[in-house]
Design a protein around this motif. Sequence first.
Motif, PDB file in Angstrom:
ATOM      1  N   ARG A   1       3.858  41.307 -14.011  1.00 26.34           N
ATOM      2  CA  ARG A   1       3.643  42.732 -14.239  1.00 26.34           C
ATOM      3  C   ARG A   1       4.135  43.093 -15.622  1.00 26.34           C
ATOM      4  NH1 ARG A   1       3.251  46.505 -10.002  1.00 26.34           N
ATOM      5  NH2 ARG A   1       2.766  45.525  -8.020  1.00 26.34           N
ATOM      6  N   ARG A   2       3.413  43.911 -16.319  1.00 22.10           N
ATOM      7  CA  ARG A   2       3.788  44.340 -17.644  1.00 22.10           C
ATOM      8  C   ARG A   2       4.698  45.546 -17.530  1.00 22.10           C
ATOM      9  NH1 ARG A   2       0.749  42.632 -21.748  1.00 22.10           N
ATOM     10  NH2 ARG A   2       1.141  44.530 -22.918  1.00 22.10           N
ATOM     11  N   LYS A   3       5.671  45.648 -18.463  1.00 28.55           N
ATOM     12  CA  LYS A   3       6.582  46.778 -18.465  1.00 28.55           C
ATOM     13  C   LYS A   3       5.856  48.066 -18.803  1.00 28.55           C
ATOM     14  CE  LYS A   3      10.581  43.990 -19.769  1.00 28.55           C
ATOM     15  NZ  LYS A   3      11.615  43.752 -20.782  1.00 28.55           N
ATOM     16  N   ARG A   4       4.833  47.968 -19.653  1.00 28.94           N
ATOM     17  CA  ARG A   4       4.051  49.142 -19.958  1.00 28.94           C
ATOM     18  C   ARG A   4       2.668  48.713 -20.387  1.00 28.94           C
ATOM     19  NH1 ARG A   4       5.129  51.306 -25.835  1.00 28.94           N
ATOM     20  NH2 ARG A   4       5.547  49.372 -26.922  1.00 28.94           N
TER      21      ARG A   4
ATOM     22  N   GLN B   1      -4.071  42.490 -11.588  1.00 30.93           N
ATOM     23  CA  GLN B   1      -2.691  42.962 -11.651  1.00 30.93           C
ATOM     24  C   GLN B   1      -2.620  44.393 -12.171  1.00 30.93           C
ATOM     25  OE1 GLN B   1      -0.653  40.095 -14.041  1.00 30.93           O
ATOM     26  NE2 GLN B   1      -0.830  38.454 -12.528  1.00 30.93           N
ATOM     27  N   LEU B   2      -3.387  44.664 -13.222  1.00 30.56           N
ATOM     28  CA  LEU B   2      -3.367  45.996 -13.816  1.00 30.56           C
ATOM     29  C   LEU B   2      -3.944  47.038 -12.861  1.00 30.56           C
ATOM     30  CD1 LEU B   2      -4.447  44.965 -17.402  1.00 30.56           C
ATOM     31  CD2 LEU B   2      -2.263  46.011 -16.802  1.00 30.56           C
TER      32      LEU B   2
ATOM     33  N   ASN C   1      -3.797  46.874  -9.654  1.00 31.81           N
ATOM     34  CA  ASN C   1      -2.765  47.082  -8.641  1.00 31.81           C
ATOM     35  C   ASN C   1      -1.670  48.015  -9.139  1.00 31.81           C
ATOM     36  OD1 ASN C   1      -4.057  45.394  -6.816  1.00 31.81           O
ATOM     37  ND2 ASN C   1      -2.868  43.584  -7.390  1.00 31.81           N
ATOM     38  N   ASP C   2      -1.490  48.077 -10.451  1.00 30.30           N
ATOM     39  CA  ASP C   2      -0.514  48.983 -11.050  1.00 30.30           C
ATOM     40  C   ASP C   2      -1.075  50.390 -11.249  1.00 30.30           C
ATOM     41  OD1 ASP C   2       1.466  47.102 -11.182  1.00 30.30           O
ATOM     42  OD2 ASP C   2       1.004  46.466 -13.226  1.00 30.30           O
TER      43      ASP C   2
ATOM     44  N   LEU D   1      -4.046  53.468 -18.446  1.00 30.34           N
ATOM     45  CA  LEU D   1      -3.015  53.684 -17.439  1.00 30.34           C
ATOM     46  C   LEU D   1      -2.191  54.875 -17.890  1.00 30.34           C
ATOM     47  CD1 LEU D   1      -1.553  52.839 -14.861  1.00 30.34           C
ATOM     48  CD2 LEU D   1      -0.157  51.282 -16.247  1.00 30.34           C
TER      49      LEU D   1
END
Length: 217
Positions: free
Chosen positions: A6-9, A119-120, A122-123, A142
């Motif tokens: 997962r990316r922090k931002r 993944q993105l 899902n975020d 996002l």
Amino acid sequence: MGLFGRRKRAEQEAYEAEPEYDEREGVDDVVPEFEGDLFEYAGPHDVADAPDDGLNRLDLGSIRLPVPDGAQLQVEMDQSKSVVAVHVVTPVGQLTVNAYAAPKSGGLWREVSTELAEQLRNDGATVRTTKGEWGLELLVALGDAHLRFVGVDGPRWMLRGVVAGPPEIADKSAHALYDLVRGTVVARGTQPMPVRTPLPLELPPAIAQHIQAQQQG
């Protein structure tokens, strides 16, 4: 920035006017269009085929970046003080390029981009695909963050680039990313590595000493 976690931002830009890329198409058939002598030097380049183009590149060990004039560098480290990424901050966005070990057969970016898009999403991000200079690209929105991801499969390496920039200057952000990726040289080395292993980054001595002095201060 992690490639597979997962990316922090999020960072990027959404091009509403761009056509959706059919992921069933083969990106290996994409041939970028260049004019004149630009085609000869269009990259990114493997170190074995690095061009004598006069560009000043920042030597980070596994990658050599043609940092634009006036850009600032932000170094990201993990808890062991190993360099994870070097971000190039420009007036049109933050640019990041990383390289990874890849199979001889290539095709890693197609696999990675699918996982990254999932993944993105899902975020909570909106993710679109488009066809760019090197084939499939991801356009991500996002919240107020906008990103563009590009990937290039090289000889036993894969290069991933991302830009985070304001949506109102999305075109300029994209061109800045393309210029950085085109001019990058990858020095994978001959040592065996598991596929997807990040190629190690090393800071030039002057930058490393500056960071060490800041940490001690």
